[in-house]
Design a protein around this motif. Structure first.
Motif, PDB file in Angstrom:
ATOM      1  N   VAL A  31      28.170 -59.390  49.879  1.00 19.85           N
ATOM      2  CA  VAL A  31      28.098 -58.712  48.570  1.00 19.85           C
ATOM      3  C   VAL A  31      26.803 -57.896  48.472  1.00 19.85           C
ATOM      4  O   VAL A  31      26.813 -56.756  47.992  1.00 19.85           O
ATOM      5  CB  VAL A  31      28.210 -59.735  47.416  1.00 19.85           C
ATOM      6  N   ARG A  32      25.694 -58.468  48.954  1.00 16.86           N
ATOM      7  CA  ARG A  32      24.423 -57.744  48.929  1.00 16.86           C
ATOM      8  C   ARG A  32      24.522 -56.474  49.775  1.00 16.86           C
ATOM      9  O   ARG A  32      24.103 -55.393  49.355  1.00 16.86           O
ATOM     10  CB  ARG A  32      23.304 -58.663  49.449  1.00 16.86           C
ATOM     11  N   LEU A  33      25.098 -56.590  50.978  1.00 22.28           N
ATOM     12  CA  LEU A  33      25.179 -55.445  51.891  1.00 22.28           C
ATOM     13  C   LEU A  33      26.132 -54.365  51.388  1.00 22.28           C
ATOM     14  O   LEU A  33      25.892 -53.176  51.591  1.00 22.28           O
ATOM     15  CB  LEU A  33      25.603 -55.912  53.292  1.00 22.28           C
ATOM     16  N   VAL A  34      27.214 -54.764  50.737  1.00 20.76           N
ATOM     17  CA  VAL A  34      28.134 -53.765  50.185  1.00 20.76           C
ATOM     18  C   VAL A  34      27.382 -52.917  49.154  1.00 20.76           C
ATOM     19  O   VAL A  34      27.633 -51.722  49.004  1.00 20.76           O
ATOM     20  CB  VAL A  34      29.386 -54.435  49.576  1.00 20.76           C
ATOM     21  N   GLY A  35      26.419 -53.524  48.486  1.00 18.52           N
ATOM     22  CA  GLY A  35      25.627 -52.776  47.504  1.00 18.52           C
ATOM     23  C   GLY A  35      24.517 -51.971  48.148  1.00 18.52           C
ATOM     24  O   GLY A  35      24.342 -50.788  47.838  1.00 18.52           O
ATOM     25  N   SER A  36      23.761 -52.587  49.066  1.00 18.49           N
ATOM     26  CA  SER A  36      22.543 -51.916  49.531  1.00 18.49           C
ATOM     27  C   SER A  36      22.351 -51.954  51.036  1.00 18.49           C
ATOM     28  O   SER A  36      21.253 -51.669  51.530  1.00 18.49           O
ATOM     29  CB  SER A  36      21.324 -52.559  48.841  1.00 18.49           C
ATOM     30  N   GLY A  37      23.385 -52.295  51.800  1.00 19.23           N
ATOM     31  CA  GLY A  37      23.258 -52.335  53.251  1.00 19.23           C
ATOM     32  C   GLY A  37      23.933 -51.138  53.901  1.00 19.23           C
ATOM     33  O   GLY A  37      24.399 -50.212  53.228  1.00 19.23           O
ATOM     34  N   SER A  51      25.307 -54.192  43.605  1.00 17.95           N
ATOM     35  CA  SER A  51      26.411 -55.159  43.632  1.00 17.95           C
ATOM     36  C   SER A  51      25.894 -56.512  43.180  1.00 17.95           C
ATOM     37  O   SER A  51      24.710 -56.817  43.320  1.00 17.95           O
ATOM     38  CB  SER A  51      26.980 -55.265  45.048  1.00 17.95           C
ATOM     39  N   ARG A  52      26.796 -57.304  42.626  1.00 10.61           N
ATOM     40  CA  ARG A  52      26.413 -58.687  42.295  1.00 10.61           C
ATOM     41  C   ARG A  52      27.639 -59.580  42.338  1.00 10.61           C
ATOM     42  O   ARG A  52      28.764 -59.155  42.049  1.00 10.61           O
ATOM     43  CB  ARG A  52      25.719 -58.774  40.933  1.00 10.61           C
ATOM     44  N   LEU A  53      27.387 -60.818  42.727  1.00 11.33           N
ATOM     45  CA  LEU A  53      28.442 -61.820  42.827  1.00 11.33           C
ATOM     46  C   LEU A  53      28.653 -62.435  41.449  1.00 11.33           C
ATOM     47  O   LEU A  53      27.696 -62.864  40.804  1.00 11.33           O
ATOM     48  CB  LEU A  53      27.999 -62.889  43.831  1.00 11.33           C
ATOM     49  N   LEU A  54      29.911 -62.462  40.987  1.00 12.33           N
ATOM     50  CA  LEU A  54      30.207 -63.000  39.658  1.00 12.33           C
ATOM     51  C   LEU A  54      30.729 -64.438  39.742  1.00 12.33           C
ATOM     52  O   LEU A  54      30.399 -65.269  38.898  1.00 12.33           O
ATOM     53  CB  LEU A  54      31.238 -62.117  38.950  1.00 12.33           C
ATOM     54  N   VAL A  82      37.075 -67.249  48.074  1.00 13.29           N
ATOM     55  CA  VAL A  82      37.564 -66.211  47.173  1.00 13.29           C
ATOM     56  C   VAL A  82      36.430 -65.936  46.203  1.00 13.29           C
ATOM     57  O   VAL A  82      35.758 -66.852  45.738  1.00 13.29           O
ATOM     58  CB  VAL A  82      38.886 -66.627  46.476  1.00 13.29           C
ATOM     59  N   PHE A  83      36.173 -64.668  45.961  1.00 11.59           N
ATOM     60  CA  PHE A  83      35.027 -64.342  45.106  1.00 11.59           C
ATOM     61  C   PHE A  83      35.253 -63.075  44.300  1.00 11.59           C
ATOM     62  O   PHE A  83      35.921 -62.138  44.723  1.00 11.59           O
ATOM     63  CB  PHE A  83      33.731 -64.226  45.930  1.00 11.59           C
ATOM     64  N   HIS A  84      34.698 -63.111  43.100  1.00 10.28           N
ATOM     65  CA  HIS A  84      34.765 -62.004  42.149  1.00 10.28           C
ATOM     66  C   HIS A  84      33.396 -61.346  42.195  1.00 10.28           C
ATOM     67  O   HIS A  84      32.387 -62.024  42.035  1.00 10.28           O
ATOM     68  CB  HIS A  84      35.051 -62.590  40.761  1.00 10.28           C
ATOM     69  N   PHE A  85      33.351 -60.058  42.450  1.00 15.86           N
ATOM     70  CA  PHE A  85      32.054 -59.381  42.496  1.00 15.86           C
ATOM     71  C   PHE A  85      32.178 -57.992  41.890  1.00 15.86           C
ATOM     72  O   PHE A  85      33.281 -57.520  41.616  1.00 15.86           O
ATOM     73  CB  PHE A  85      31.506 -59.331  43.927  1.00 15.86           C
ATOM     74  N   GLU A  86      31.028 -57.396  41.662  1.00 18.13           N
ATOM     75  CA  GLU A  86      30.997 -56.105  40.976  1.00 18.13           C
ATOM     76  C   GLU A  86      30.206 -55.113  41.818  1.00 18.13           C
ATOM     77  O   GLU A  86      29.137 -55.450  42.325  1.00 18.13           O
ATOM     78  CB  GLU A  86      30.325 -56.300  39.622  1.00 18.13           C
ATOM     79  N   ILE A  87      30.718 -53.921  41.959  1.00 18.51           N
ATOM     80  CA  ILE A  87      29.983 -52.831  42.620  1.00 18.51           C
ATOM     81  C   ILE A  87      29.844 -51.696  41.619  1.00 18.51           C
ATOM     82  O   ILE A  87      30.848 -51.212  41.082  1.00 18.51           O
ATOM     83  CB  ILE A  87      30.736 -52.260  43.840  1.00 18.51           C
TER      84      ILE A  87
END
Lengths: 123, 123
Positions: free
Chosen positions: B16-22, B65-68, B78-83
């Protein structure tokens, strides 16, 4: 033709409501005859009368449920919901994320519930 | 032995971190060689170089991005996240729910992302 997004949303909302305040018969009626249930993921897959038995454990409990998030894609649904159970003066809160598949009429053909012991909050 | 809950949590948080800033290279390094990606669910399943191509579209974008919510069970997550993407003065927010499977070392073997056009919020 696959079940529509609107139909799938309706079934999921009904499912979450019934898990909180319905009967096991009402819940089982949402399932297709050859459906499978894996709850939690990693445990034995239930089918047929084992699905009815599974939901029968909810009958008579004092519970509330609410849908927290729902995503629908490719004729499948994934949703985050919360079930609060009150028993013996304590409150047990579980918020699983479930994946569901559906047949063309919107009957549930498969349910897999993701949660672990660490996700149960007792208050 | 299947990857541990702690290892799976670490991989999901990193993803999730990398999808946002990787970079796409960093994201692809989380995947097993024979992994598959279906994003969104219902579209063609990508594998091999098509996975790298898919994440390359994120390179250079201004994103957060952040993990919800995250649930782990049976060696799956399974995870809900926001971009949130900022481009041309507009903000595009997408909050999918992803299902991931892992190999014994915690490399991602499969990712299926549930979201629809209606889940994109433009502000």
């Amino acid at each position: 033709m696959a079940a529509s997004v609107d139909r799938i949303r309706e079934v999921v909302e009904t499912y979450v409501r019934l898990v909180g305040s319905g009967t096991s018969d009402e819940i089982v009626a949402l399932y297709a005859e050859d459906a499978t249930v894996e709850d939690p993921v990693g445990t034995d897959v239930r089918s047929g009368s084992a699905i009815k038995e599974f939901y029968s454990t909810l009958d008579g409990l004092e519970q509330e449920s609410r849908l927290l998030a729902l995503r629908i894609a490719g004729g499948e649904a994934v949703f985050h919901f919360e079930i609060v159970t009150r028993a013996d003066g304590a409150t047990y809160t579980l918020a699983p994320i479930d994946v569901m598949t559906f047949d063309d009429e919107g009957r549930i053909t498969g349910m897999r519930a993701y949660w672990g012991d660490a996700d149960m909050v007792i208050g």
